[in-house]
Design an enzyme around this catalytic site. Structure first.
Site, PDB file in Angstrom:
ATOM      1  N   GLY A   1       0.787  -1.237   0.000  1.00  0.00           N
ATOM      2  CA  GLY A   1       0.000   0.000   0.000  1.00  0.00           C
ATOM      3  C   GLY A   1       0.811   1.274   0.000  1.00  0.00           C
ATOM      4  O   GLY A   1       0.327   2.315   0.465  1.00  0.00           O
TER       5      GLY A   1
ATOM      6  N   ASN B   1       1.528   2.975  -2.604  1.00  0.00           N
ATOM      7  CA  ASN B   1       0.838   3.881  -3.530  1.00  0.00           C
ATOM      8  C   ASN B   1      -0.430   4.447  -2.916  1.00  0.00           C
ATOM      9  O   ASN B   1      -0.785   5.599  -3.141  1.00  0.00           O
ATOM     10  CB  ASN B   1       0.538   3.164  -4.844  1.00  0.00           C
TER      11      ASN B   1
ATOM     12  N   MET C   1      -4.236  -7.523  -6.704  1.00  0.00           N
ATOM     13  CA  MET C   1      -3.782  -8.744  -7.381  1.00  0.00           C
ATOM     14  C   MET C   1      -4.898  -9.672  -7.850  1.00  0.00           C
ATOM     15  O   MET C   1      -4.644 -10.816  -8.189  1.00  0.00           O
ATOM     16  CB  MET C   1      -2.836  -9.519  -6.464  1.00  0.00           C
TER      17      MET C   1
ATOM     18  N   ASN D   1      -5.624   2.047 -13.286  1.00  0.00           N
ATOM     19  CA  ASN D   1      -4.614   1.147 -12.737  1.00  0.00           C
ATOM     20  C   ASN D   1      -3.230   1.780 -12.878  1.00  0.00           C
ATOM     21  O   ASN D   1      -2.949   2.520 -13.815  1.00  0.00           O
ATOM     22  CB  ASN D   1      -4.634  -0.191 -13.490  1.00  0.00           C
TER      23      ASN D   1
ATOM     24  N   HIS E   1       0.752   0.796 -13.173  1.00  0.00           N
ATOM     25  CA  HIS E   1       1.526  -0.382 -13.565  1.00  0.00           C
ATOM     26  C   HIS E   1       3.011  -0.028 -13.706  1.00  0.00           C
ATOM     27  O   HIS E   1       3.349   0.973 -14.343  1.00  0.00           O
ATOM     28  CB  HIS E   1       0.984  -0.934 -14.886  1.00  0.00           C
TER      29      HIS E   1
ATOM     30  N   SER F   1       3.303   3.437 -15.725  1.00  0.00           N
ATOM     31  CA  SER F   1       2.143   3.873 -16.513  1.00  0.00           C
ATOM     32  C   SER F   1       0.898   3.937 -15.639  1.00  0.00           C
ATOM     33  O   SER F   1       0.682   3.074 -14.785  1.00  0.00           O
ATOM     34  CB  SER F   1       1.858   2.891 -17.647  1.00  0.00           C
TER      35      SER F   1
ATOM     36  N   VAL G   1      -5.964  -7.306 -19.800  1.00  0.00           N
ATOM     37  CA  VAL G   1      -5.023  -6.918 -18.741  1.00  0.00           C
ATOM     38  C   VAL G   1      -4.030  -5.836 -19.198  1.00  0.00           C
ATOM     39  O   VAL G   1      -3.371  -5.987 -20.223  1.00  0.00           O
ATOM     40  CB  VAL G   1      -4.245  -8.156 -18.225  1.00  0.00           C
ATOM     41  N   ASP G   2      -3.941  -4.772 -18.408  1.00  0.00           N
ATOM     42  CA  ASP G   2      -2.977  -3.676 -18.634  1.00  0.00           C
ATOM     43  C   ASP G   2      -3.028  -3.106 -20.047  1.00  0.00           C
ATOM     44  O   ASP G   2      -2.004  -2.736 -20.617  1.00  0.00           O
ATOM     45  CB  ASP G   2      -1.539  -4.153 -18.329  1.00  0.00           C
TER      46      ASP G   2
ATOM     47  N   GLU H   1       6.397   5.688  -9.103  1.00  0.00           N
ATOM     48  CA  GLU H   1       4.978   5.313  -9.049  1.00  0.00           C
ATOM     49  C   GLU H   1       4.210   6.269  -8.146  1.00  0.00           C
ATOM     50  O   GLU H   1       3.109   6.699  -8.474  1.00  0.00           O
ATOM     51  CB  GLU H   1       4.825   3.896  -8.483  1.00  0.00           C
TER      52      GLU H   1
HETATM   53  C1  GRF Z   1       3.292  -1.561  -7.382  1.00  0.00           C
HETATM   54  O1  GRF Z   1       4.493  -1.786  -8.050  1.00  0.00           O
HETATM   55  C2  GRF Z   1       2.139  -1.535  -8.358  1.00  0.00           C
HETATM   56  O2  GRF Z   1       2.380  -0.874  -9.547  1.00  0.00           O
HETATM   57  C3  GRF Z   1       2.030  -2.996  -8.594  1.00  0.00           C
HETATM   58  O3  GRF Z   1       2.137  -3.589  -7.333  1.00  0.00           O
HETATM   59  C4  GRF Z   1       2.950  -2.757  -6.516  1.00  0.00           C
HETATM   60  C5  GRF Z   1       2.164  -2.374  -5.314  1.00  0.00           C
HETATM   61  O4  GRF Z   1       2.894  -1.651  -4.380  1.00  0.00           O
HETATM   62  N1  GRF Z   1       1.137  -3.417  -9.562  1.00  0.00           N
HETATM   63  P1  GRF Z   1       2.166  -0.973  -3.136  1.00  0.00           P
HETATM   64  O5  GRF Z   1       1.253  -2.000  -2.507  1.00  0.00           O
HETATM   65  O6  GRF Z   1       1.391   0.221  -3.629  1.00  0.00           O
HETATM   66  O7  GRF Z   1       3.252  -0.553  -2.214  1.00  0.00           O
END
Ligand code: GRF
Length: 185
Positions: free
Chosen positions: A15, A17, A83, A100, A102, A128, A136-137, A171
């Site tokens: 988490g 992000n 996930m 999303n 990525h 991105s 997907v993506d 990110e």
């Molecule tokens: C990040 O790299 C995100 O892009 C990916 O999974 C990771 C999650 O990191 N798909 P966090 O849980 O936000 O720390």
């Protein structure tokens, strides 16, 4: 008059992000955190910030989740390290309002292990932020930042872990920028 954006953030793990969003203030508010895992450390971040959380059962009831989002008057969803596969019907309902993040320069390296694969291939690396579509993506890219040019991570002598660190920091920036940008739409 700008309406305040009410975001739901979907997570499965750390988490970091999500944290980038919780740290934002202004037109953007994270009103609900949805986790596919009970032990996701990201849930602690939400609780600490006083944001309601919901943990999904093993078999996800997407209609029920949709109802919860409506109850919280969520205006948009961001998948941040979520996930689970989101079914097409759910994506359809939130069309244009589900995003999303990525860790690759899409369309390169969709799916899992993107950081590791791009590092090993000595490819350009980056982040991105894109619309979610059933494939997907594959949705329209709204924001993209390159972190390393082709071969650059290796030339700099960075280990995979070090390269990963730079990707994650970027990110968080992309997340803040993208959501901030959405708040003006
Ligand atoms: C990040 O790299 C995100 O892009 C990916 O999974 C990771 C999650 O990191 N798909 P966090 O849980 O936000 O720390």
């Amino acid at each position: 008059v700008k309406r305040k954006q009410r975001w739901a953030v979907f997570i499965s793990g750390r988490g970091s992000n999500l944290q980038a969003l919780l740290d934002l203030s202004g037109e953007v508010e994270t009103v609900l955190v949805v986790s596919s895992r009970k032990q996701a450390p990201g849930l602690w971040r939400a609780r600490r910030a006083g944001v309601p959380t919901t943990v999904l059962p093993k078999t996800i009831d997407w209609d029920d989740l949709d109802a919860q989002l409506r109850r919280h008057r969520v205006s948009a969803i961001v998948l941040a390290g979520f996930m689970k596969i989101v079914p097409e019907s759910f994506i359809e309902r939130w069309k244009g309002l589900i995003f999303n993040l990525h860790p690759s320069l899409l369309p390169l390296y969709p799916g899992m292990n993107s950081i590791e694969c791009s590092y090993r291939d000595r490819a350009a690396m980056g982040v991105s932020f894109h619309h979610v579509v059933p494939e997907v993506d594959a949705g329209e890219i709204l924001l993209q930042k390159q972190v390393f040019k082709r071969s650059e991570a290796l030339e700099l002598g960075l280990t995979l872990e070090e390269a990963e660190f730079f990707i994650h920091v970027t990110e968080h920036r992309v997340m803040r920028e993208a959501i901030g940008y959405r708040a003006w739409i």
